[in-house]
Design an enzyme around this catalytic site. Structure first.
Site, PDB file in Angstrom:
ATOM      1  N   LYS A  65     -16.880 -17.257  -5.689  1.00  0.00           N
ATOM      2  CA  LYS A  65     -15.673 -16.426  -5.712  1.00  0.00           C
ATOM      3  C   LYS A  65     -15.191 -16.005  -4.322  1.00  0.00           C
ATOM      4  CE  LYS A  65     -15.782 -14.273 -10.263  1.00  0.00           C
ATOM      5  NZ  LYS A  65     -15.693 -12.990 -10.953  1.00  0.00           N
ATOM      6  N   ASP A 101      -9.692 -10.323 -12.378  1.00  0.00           N
ATOM      7  CA  ASP A 101     -10.685  -9.416 -12.979  1.00  0.00           C
ATOM      8  C   ASP A 101     -10.156  -7.980 -13.086  1.00  0.00           C
ATOM      9  OD1 ASP A 101     -12.718 -11.182 -13.601  1.00  0.00           O
ATOM     10  OD2 ASP A 101     -13.751 -10.940 -11.683  1.00  0.00           O
TER      11      ASP A 101
HETATM   12  P1  NAP Z   1     -22.448  -8.265  -8.025  1.00  0.00           P
HETATM   13  O1  NAP Z   1     -21.358  -8.477  -7.029  1.00  0.00           O
HETATM   14  O2  NAP Z   1     -23.715  -9.012  -7.912  1.00  0.00           O
HETATM   15  O3  NAP Z   1     -22.790  -6.682  -8.049  1.00  0.00           O
HETATM   16  C1  NAP Z   1     -23.812  -6.190  -8.860  1.00  0.00           C
HETATM   17  C2  NAP Z   1     -23.801  -4.661  -8.859  1.00  0.00           C
HETATM   18  O4  NAP Z   1     -24.815  -4.208  -9.759  1.00  0.00           O
HETATM   19  C3  NAP Z   1     -24.137  -4.054  -7.488  1.00  0.00           C
HETATM   20  O5  NAP Z   1     -23.480  -2.814  -7.369  1.00  0.00           O
HETATM   21  C4  NAP Z   1     -25.656  -3.878  -7.609  1.00  0.00           C
HETATM   22  O6  NAP Z   1     -26.175  -2.883  -6.746  1.00  0.00           O
HETATM   23  C5  NAP Z   1     -25.778  -3.405  -9.040  1.00  0.00           C
HETATM   24  N1  NAP Z   1     -27.100  -3.650  -9.611  1.00  0.00           N
HETATM   25  C6  NAP Z   1     -27.633  -4.841  -9.967  1.00  0.00           C
HETATM   26  N2  NAP Z   1     -28.882  -4.670 -10.465  1.00  0.00           N
HETATM   27  C7  NAP Z   1     -29.130  -3.330 -10.404  1.00  0.00           C
HETATM   28  C8  NAP Z   1     -30.242  -2.521 -10.756  1.00  0.00           C
HETATM   29  N3  NAP Z   1     -31.361  -3.055 -11.254  1.00  0.00           N
HETATM   30  N4  NAP Z   1     -30.143  -1.198 -10.571  1.00  0.00           N
HETATM   31  C9  NAP Z   1     -29.024  -0.639 -10.060  1.00  0.00           C
HETATM   32  N5  NAP Z   1     -27.945  -1.353  -9.692  1.00  0.00           N
HETATM   33  C10 NAP Z   1     -27.999  -2.689  -9.861  1.00  0.00           C
HETATM   34  O7  NAP Z   1     -21.915  -8.549  -9.516  1.00  0.00           O
HETATM   35  P2  NAP Z   1     -20.438  -8.342 -10.081  1.00  0.00           P
HETATM   36  O8  NAP Z   1     -19.725  -9.630 -10.088  1.00  0.00           O
HETATM   37  O9  NAP Z   1     -19.841  -7.150  -9.412  1.00  0.00           O
HETATM   38  O10 NAP Z   1     -20.750  -8.001 -11.621  1.00  0.00           O
HETATM   39  C11 NAP Z   1     -21.248  -6.727 -12.011  1.00  0.00           C
HETATM   40  C12 NAP Z   1     -21.340  -6.663 -13.541  1.00  0.00           C
HETATM   41  O11 NAP Z   1     -20.041  -6.797 -14.095  1.00  0.00           O
HETATM   42  C13 NAP Z   1     -22.175  -7.788 -14.163  1.00  0.00           C
HETATM   43  O12 NAP Z   1     -22.845  -7.234 -15.265  1.00  0.00           O
HETATM   44  C14 NAP Z   1     -21.135  -8.784 -14.636  1.00  0.00           C
HETATM   45  O13 NAP Z   1     -21.568  -9.554 -15.743  1.00  0.00           O
HETATM   46  C15 NAP Z   1     -20.031  -7.832 -15.070  1.00  0.00           C
HETATM   47  N6  NAP Z   1     -18.710  -8.462 -15.053  1.00  0.00           N
HETATM   48  C16 NAP Z   1     -18.037  -8.476 -16.227  1.00  0.00           C
HETATM   49  C17 NAP Z   1     -16.772  -9.046 -16.260  1.00  0.00           C
HETATM   50  C18 NAP Z   1     -16.016  -9.048 -17.563  1.00  0.00           C
HETATM   51  O14 NAP Z   1     -15.034  -9.810 -17.673  1.00  0.00           O
HETATM   52  N7  NAP Z   1     -16.392  -8.234 -18.518  1.00  0.00           N
HETATM   53  C19 NAP Z   1     -16.190  -9.591 -15.091  1.00  0.00           C
HETATM   54  C20 NAP Z   1     -16.927  -9.529 -13.898  1.00  0.00           C
HETATM   55  C21 NAP Z   1     -18.183  -8.967 -13.904  1.00  0.00           C
HETATM   56  P3  NAP Z   1     -26.608  -3.255  -5.235  1.00  0.00           P
HETATM   57  O15 NAP Z   1     -25.343  -3.215  -4.424  1.00  0.00           O
HETATM   58  O16 NAP Z   1     -27.557  -2.185  -4.868  1.00  0.00           O
HETATM   59  O17 NAP Z   1     -27.221  -4.624  -5.290  1.00  0.00           O
END
Ligand code: NAP
Length: 279
Positions: A65, A101
């Site tokens: 991305k 998104d």
């Molecule tokens: P990302 O860029 O990898 O960010 C992940 C986030 O989650 C970061 O803030 C990370 O904190 C935090 N995190 C991960 N594991 C954790 C844990 N064990 N404890 C506390 N914090 C934790 O991922 P993303 O693309 O932003 O996606 C985030 C979520 O949104 C995912 O679940 C994804 O499936 C969902 N999502 C859904 C949609 C939809 O259409 N519904 C679209 C996009 C994303 P750190 O910064 O400390 O690593």
């Protein structure tokens, strides 16, 4: 025949083909939407030769991305502000990209909670990754006054402040209960609460009764966060609706029809998630 695809590495998990091929059939359009596994090494050539690969556009997912930006001719303001893209389309021989998104999140929010106005209000956001950025960008355009962010790695919130300015504040987890008293919206944009990931344990007791709780996680369809919010009588917004709404703009750009997110589509994708709860 017009063809689009989703590229990622790996890509087998993507539910985008289910959504776009449902719309192609529903609107009687001749077209196809495929999954394409594209490795980081293959990414530049693939995007620079999209038409040669037989596509009029593509969705871009993890891990491309952000890396994809440098291989696109024209990026829009949303991509510029969030630093990531998820939708590519051709105009003549030039590639254009946007990120849907944030819009998907917002459209799902207002479809689920009709009449919701966030102007001048305060949100609490859990997470500071790519999805959190997309949500911040869209909520600021909805003229929200403040977004207080909690993240496991606090340095990432500083980056958000640098990108988005003084509307972003850092919230210490210990202050969540007190600070939640004035929140109109709570959003989980971490992967906590997803099947196979750590639980999200959070005390919702001080949120105002008119507040809204949204979770981006959609596996499971109803997360523990949403269950707890419902048990308190709060309005809730699930992650699957966002996934469906974020697909609308890409489909319209590629196939020329603005598709509708209907309960039938929701139920179809929900059934697939329940059958095989992969994220
Ligand atoms: P990302 O860029 O990898 O960010 C992940 C986030 O989650 C970061 O803030 C990370 O904190 C935090 N995190 C991960 N594991 C954790 C844990 N064990 N404890 C506390 N914090 C934790 O991922 P993303 O693309 O932003 O996606 C985030 C979520 O949104 C995912 O679940 C994804 O499936 C969902 N999502 C859904 C949609 C939809 O259409 N519904 C679209 C996009 C994303 P750190 O910064 O400390 O690593």
């Amino acid at each position: 025949m017009k063809k689009a695809c989703v590229i990622g590495w790996p890509i087998a998990h993507s539910r985008s083909p289910l959504i776009h091929n449902y719309w192609l059939a529903k609107y009687g359009l001749e077209g196809l939407y495929e999954r394409r596994a594209v490795s980081p090494q293959e990414l530049p050539e693939f995007l620079q030769n999209l038409a040669g690969h037989g596509y009029i556009g593509c969705n871009v997912t993890i891990p491309h991305k952000e890396a994809a930006l440098q291989y696109i001719h024209h990026i829009d303001d949303v991509v510029r502000r969030t630093g990531s893209l998820n939708t590519v389309y051709l105009v003549g021989s030039q590639t254009h990209a946007t990120s849907t998104d944030g819009e998907g999140f917002y459209q799902n929010l207002i479809a689920t909670v009709p009449g919701l106005s966030l102007q001048g209000k305060r949100a609490i956001l859990l997470g500071a990754g790519g999805a959190a950025k997309a949500i911040i960008e869209r909520l600021l355009r909805a003229e929200i006054a403040e977004i207080a962010v909690i993240n496991r790695t606090p340095e990432r919130i500083q980056e958000l402040k640098a990108s988005f300015g003084s509307a972003i504040s850092i919230l210490q987890p210990d202050h969540f209960v007190t600070e939640s008293k004035s929140a109109a919206l709570l959003v989980n944009a971490t992967s906590q609460g997803m099947t196979g990931q750590p639980r999200l344990d959070i005390d919702l007791s001080a949120l105002p009764s008119e507040s809204v709780v949204a979770d981006l996680v959609y596996v499971p369809l109803e997360t523990d966060l949403l269950k707890a919010a419902k048990a308190r009588g709060l309005r809730t917004v699930g992650g699957l609706g966002m996934l469906l709404h974020q697909a609308v703009n890409g489909f319209e750009k590629w196939f020329g029809v603005r598709p509708e997110v209907t309960p039938e589509l929701y139920n179809r994708v929900a059934a697939d998630i329940e059958k095989e709860p992969r994220s």
